[in-house]
Design a protein around this motif. Structure first.
Motif, PDB file in Angstrom:
ATOM      1  N   SER A  20       0.826  -1.211   0.000  1.00 56.32           N
ATOM      2  CA  SER A  20       0.000   0.000   0.000  1.00 56.32           C
ATOM      3  C   SER A  20       0.861   1.261   0.000  1.00 56.32           C
ATOM      4  O   SER A  20       0.633   2.192  -0.791  1.00 56.32           O
ATOM      5  CB  SER A  20      -0.923  -0.001   1.228  1.00 56.32           C
ATOM      6  N   LYS A  21       1.842   1.299   0.877  1.00 57.44           N
ATOM      7  CA  LYS A  21       2.711   2.473   0.961  1.00 57.44           C
ATOM      8  C   LYS A  21       3.469   2.698  -0.342  1.00 57.44           C
ATOM      9  O   LYS A  21       3.546   3.831  -0.855  1.00 57.44           O
ATOM     10  CB  LYS A  21       3.699   2.302   2.111  1.00 57.44           C
ATOM     11  N   GLN A  22       4.022   1.627  -0.890  1.00 56.36           N
ATOM     12  CA  GLN A  22       4.827   1.777  -2.104  1.00 56.36           C
ATOM     13  C   GLN A  22       3.981   2.154  -3.305  1.00 56.36           C
ATOM     14  O   GLN A  22       4.398   2.955  -4.159  1.00 56.36           O
ATOM     15  CB  GLN A  22       5.612   0.494  -2.351  1.00 56.36           C
ATOM     16  N   LEU A  23       2.763   1.623  -3.399  1.00 59.95           N
ATOM     17  CA  LEU A  23       1.882   2.002  -4.506  1.00 59.95           C
ATOM     18  C   LEU A  23       1.459   3.462  -4.414  1.00 59.95           C
ATOM     19  O   LEU A  23       1.376   4.159  -5.429  1.00 59.95           O
ATOM     20  CB  LEU A  23       0.645   1.101  -4.529  1.00 59.95           C
ATOM     21  N   ALA A  24       1.206   3.930  -3.190  1.00 58.14           N
ATOM     22  CA  ALA A  24       0.845   5.340  -3.012  1.00 58.14           C
ATOM     23  C   ALA A  24       1.985   6.241  -3.474  1.00 58.14           C
ATOM     24  O   ALA A  24       1.763   7.264  -4.133  1.00 58.14           O
ATOM     25  CB  ALA A  24       0.501   5.612  -1.555  1.00 58.14           C
ATOM     26  N   LEU A  25       3.201   5.868  -3.150  1.00 62.91           N
ATOM     27  CA  LEU A  25       4.359   6.654  -3.565  1.00 62.91           C
ATOM     28  C   LEU A  25       4.593   6.579  -5.074  1.00 62.91           C
ATOM     29  O   LEU A  25       5.253   7.451  -5.646  1.00 62.91           O
ATOM     30  CB  LEU A  25       5.611   6.189  -2.812  1.00 62.91           C
ATOM     31  N   LEU A  26       4.037   5.541  -5.707  1.00 62.36           N
ATOM     32  CA  LEU A  26       4.108   5.433  -7.170  1.00 62.36           C
ATOM     33  C   LEU A  26       2.978   6.194  -7.856  1.00 62.36           C
ATOM     34  O   LEU A  26       2.875   6.192  -9.082  1.00 62.36           O
ATOM     35  CB  LEU A  26       4.066   3.961  -7.589  1.00 62.36           C
ATOM     36  N   GLY A  27       2.109   6.830  -7.053  1.00 60.26           N
ATOM     37  CA  GLY A  27       1.062   7.669  -7.620  1.00 60.26           C
ATOM     38  C   GLY A  27      -0.320   7.048  -7.702  1.00 60.26           C
ATOM     39  O   GLY A  27      -1.195   7.570  -8.397  1.00 60.26           O
ATOM     40  N   TYR A  28      -0.538   5.962  -6.966  1.00 57.46           N
ATOM     41  CA  TYR A  28      -1.840   5.295  -7.018  1.00 57.46           C
ATOM     42  C   TYR A  28      -2.768   5.772  -5.918  1.00 57.46           C
ATOM     43  O   TYR A  28      -2.361   5.889  -4.750  1.00 57.46           O
ATOM     44  CB  TYR A  28      -1.663   3.778  -6.880  1.00 57.46           C
ATOM     45  N   ASP A  29      -4.032   6.062  -6.290  1.00 60.20           N
ATOM     46  CA  ASP A  29      -5.089   6.173  -5.295  1.00 60.20           C
ATOM     47  C   ASP A  29      -5.389   4.771  -4.784  1.00 60.20           C
ATOM     48  O   ASP A  29      -5.306   3.791  -5.540  1.00 60.20           O
ATOM     49  CB  ASP A  29      -6.357   6.767  -5.913  1.00 60.20           C
ATOM     50  N   LEU A  30      -5.767   4.657  -3.507  1.00 64.69           N
ATOM     51  CA  LEU A  30      -5.923   3.338  -2.912  1.00 64.69           C
ATOM     52  C   LEU A  30      -7.247   3.180  -2.174  1.00 64.69           C
ATOM     53  O   LEU A  30      -7.724   4.117  -1.531  1.00 64.69           O
ATOM     54  CB  LEU A  30      -4.784   3.055  -1.917  1.00 64.69           C
ATOM     55  N   ILE A  31      -7.810   1.985  -2.279  1.00 66.47           N
ATOM     56  CA  ILE A  31      -8.890   1.553  -1.390  1.00 66.47           C
ATOM     57  C   ILE A  31      -8.312   0.425  -0.544  1.00 66.47           C
ATOM     58  O   ILE A  31      -8.010  -0.653  -1.061  1.00 66.47           O
ATOM     59  CB  ILE A  31     -10.126   1.056  -2.170  1.00 66.47           C
ATOM     60  N   LEU A  32      -8.124   0.693   0.733  1.00 62.34           N
ATOM     61  CA  LEU A  32      -7.522  -0.272   1.646  1.00 62.34           C
ATOM     62  C   LEU A  32      -8.626  -1.070   2.324  1.00 62.34           C
ATOM     63  O   LEU A  32      -9.621  -0.500   2.775  1.00 62.34           O
ATOM     64  CB  LEU A  32      -6.697   0.449   2.710  1.00 62.34           C
ATOM     65  N   THR A  33      -8.460  -2.378   2.441  1.00 64.67           N
ATOM     66  CA  THR A  33      -9.470  -3.191   3.110  1.00 64.67           C
ATOM     67  C   THR A  33      -8.810  -4.159   4.090  1.00 64.67           C
ATOM     68  O   THR A  33      -7.647  -4.525   3.944  1.00 64.67           O
ATOM     69  CB  THR A  33     -10.309  -4.012   2.108  1.00 64.67           C
ATOM     70  N   GLY A  34      -9.600  -4.575   5.078  1.00 63.63           N
ATOM     71  CA  GLY A  34      -9.121  -5.539   6.058  1.00 63.63           C
ATOM     72  C   GLY A  34     -10.152  -5.755   7.143  1.00 63.63           C
ATOM     73  O   GLY A  34     -11.200  -5.098   7.169  1.00 63.63           O
ATOM     74  N   ARG A  35      -9.843  -6.676   8.055  1.00 57.16           N
ATOM     75  CA  ARG A  35     -10.781  -7.011   9.127  1.00 57.16           C
ATOM     76  C   ARG A  35     -10.570  -6.183  10.384  1.00 57.16           C
ATOM     77  O   ARG A  35     -11.412  -6.175  11.265  1.00 57.16           O
ATOM     78  CB  ARG A  35     -10.651  -8.502   9.480  1.00 57.16           C
ATOM     79  N   ASN A  36      -9.432  -5.488  10.470  1.00 57.00           N
ATOM     80  CA  ASN A  36      -9.122  -4.709  11.672  1.00 57.00           C
ATOM     81  C   ASN A  36      -9.274  -3.226  11.335  1.00 57.00           C
ATOM     82  O   ASN A  36      -8.369  -2.623  10.747  1.00 57.00           O
ATOM     83  CB  ASN A  36      -7.710  -5.033  12.157  1.00 57.00           C
ATOM     84  N   GLN A  37     -10.411  -2.638  11.702  1.00 59.24           N
ATOM     85  CA  GLN A  37     -10.682  -1.255  11.329  1.00 59.24           C
ATOM     86  C   GLN A  37      -9.698  -0.286  11.969  1.00 59.24           C
ATOM     87  O   GLN A  37      -9.315   0.720  11.365  1.00 59.24           O
ATOM     88  CB  GLN A  37     -12.116  -0.881  11.715  1.00 59.24           C
ATOM     89  N   LYS A  38      -9.261  -0.581  13.187  1.00 59.19           N
ATOM     90  CA  LYS A  38      -8.303   0.292  13.862  1.00 59.19           C
ATOM     91  C   LYS A  38      -6.987   0.353  13.096  1.00 59.19           C
ATOM     92  O   LYS A  38      -6.413   1.429  12.885  1.00 59.19           O
ATOM     93  CB  LYS A  38      -8.063  -0.199  15.291  1.00 59.19           C
ATOM     94  N   VAL A  39      -6.502  -0.801  12.670  1.00 59.73           N
ATOM     95  CA  VAL A  39      -5.265  -0.847  11.884  1.00 59.73           C
ATOM     96  C   VAL A  39      -5.470  -0.171  10.530  1.00 59.73           C
ATOM     97  O   VAL A  39      -4.588   0.545  10.039  1.00 59.73           O
ATOM     98  CB  VAL A  39      -4.784  -2.298  11.712  1.00 59.73           C
ATOM     99  N   LEU A  40      -6.643  -0.395   9.929  1.00 62.47           N
ATOM    100  CA  LEU A  40      -6.946   0.261   8.655  1.00 62.47           C
ATOM    101  C   LEU A  40      -6.878   1.783   8.779  1.00 62.47           C
ATOM    102  O   LEU A  40      -6.297   2.463   7.936  1.00 62.47           O
ATOM    103  CB  LEU A  40      -8.348  -0.139   8.182  1.00 62.47           C
ATOM    104  N   ASN A  41      -7.516   2.312   9.820  1.00 61.28           N
ATOM    105  CA  ASN A  41      -7.523   3.760  10.028  1.00 61.28           C
ATOM    106  C   ASN A  41      -6.116   4.296  10.214  1.00 61.28           C
ATOM    107  O   ASN A  41      -5.753   5.359   9.684  1.00 61.28           O
ATOM    108  CB  ASN A  41      -8.376   4.113  11.242  1.00 61.28           C
ATOM    109  N   SER A  42      -5.317   3.569  10.974  1.00 58.20           N
ATOM    110  CA  SER A  42      -3.934   3.981  11.220  1.00 58.20           C
ATOM    111  C   SER A  42      -3.126   3.968   9.926  1.00 58.20           C
ATOM    112  O   SER A  42      -2.353   4.899   9.651  1.00 58.20           O
ATOM    113  CB  SER A  42      -3.299   3.056  12.256  1.00 58.20           C
ATOM    114  N   LEU A  43      -3.309   2.919   9.124  1.00 49.68           N
ATOM    115  CA  LEU A  43      -2.587   2.819   7.851  1.00 49.68           C
ATOM    116  C   LEU A  43      -3.015   3.920   6.897  1.00 49.68           C
ATOM    117  O   LEU A  43      -2.179   4.531   6.220  1.00 49.68           O
ATOM    118  CB  LEU A  43      -2.835   1.444   7.228  1.00 49.68           C
TER     119      LEU A  43
END
Length: 246
Positions: A20-43
């Protein structure tokens, strides 16, 4: 919609975070998903601070099968690039003795992933466009006593992706299978790892992104595992079944 946008399934895994971090730095908009909402928010906050891209997050449970169609339908502009970093491996002994743990292992690594990818790729087939990059594992190449339940799920996933790639080739939809070896992550914590054949999450993410964006087919993300698994497959079964190390 930014043509450089990506849906990341399992973004809260250690490798998912790095991708996720590397794709963002390559210029990508991202939709992040996962089961841990707290970790998602932090990321999401962390990536927003290091890039100027549009970063959103959404709760997704790969084992909640009835929610899969609704989850995809609520994404108004489904990105044409998907990285699936979903994976789960706790304890083989627990999976043998506890049906709930067994099913969590199988659903998280195989049936849940197949369910969500089936929905996504059906849409890609209709639009004649899309790339899906999926993390599988060298553990699925030959069953070994130390991780055969996890490995069997990954074997099924690898076979599914091979058939999917074959089916969708003429629809301009590409499927990349990442045959991942050990990486220093939470999932591998407590296991004996050999440094020269183990990658860091940062290095693994870089190689995975390169393979995906290059539209490779099936890739051993660390070259040495191609030769290790070739040698393991050559061992006759009457010898292999006697090997305690496996």
């Amino acid at each position: 919609m930014n043509p450089k946008s990506c849906l990341i399934l399992g973004a809260t895994s250690d490798i998912g975070k790095e991708i996720s971090k590397q794709l963002a730095l390559l210029g990508y908009d991202l939709i992040l998903t996962g089961r841990n909402q707290k970790v998602l928010n932090s990321l999401q906050t962390e990536i927003t601070q290091i890039s100027n891209k549009n970063i959103s997050s959404s709760y997704f449970d790969v084992c909640d099968f009835p929610s899969h169609i609704q989850f995809i339908e609520k994404i108004s502009n489904l990105p044409k690039l998907v990285f699936c970093c979903i994976g789960y491996y706790e304890d083989q002994k627990n999976a043998r003795e506890d049906t709930k743990e067994l099913l969590t292992t199988v659903h998280t690594n195989y049936s849940g992933v197949v369910s969500i990818l089936n929905i996504i790729t059906n849409k890609f087939e209709l639009s004649k466009n899309g790339t899906v990059v999926v993390l599988s594992s060298v553990a699925g190449i030959r069953g070994r006593q130390i991780n055969y339940i996890y490995g069997s799920a990954k074997a099924g996933l690898t076979a599914y992706l091979s058939g999917l790639r074959n089916r969708l080739y003429r629809s301009n939809v590409h499927i990349t299978t990442i045959l991942l070896g050990p990486v220093y992550t939470k999932m591998s914590a407590g296991h004996t790892l050999i440094p020269w054949i183990t990658l860091t999450p940062e290095n693994a993410a870089k190689k995975i992104i390169h393979a995906g964006l290059s539209k490779k087919d099936s890739v051993y993300i660390h070259w040495v595992w191609r030769y290790i698994m070739f040698a393991i497959q050559l061992i006759p079964e009457f010898i292999f079944k006697r090997l305690k190390a496996f």
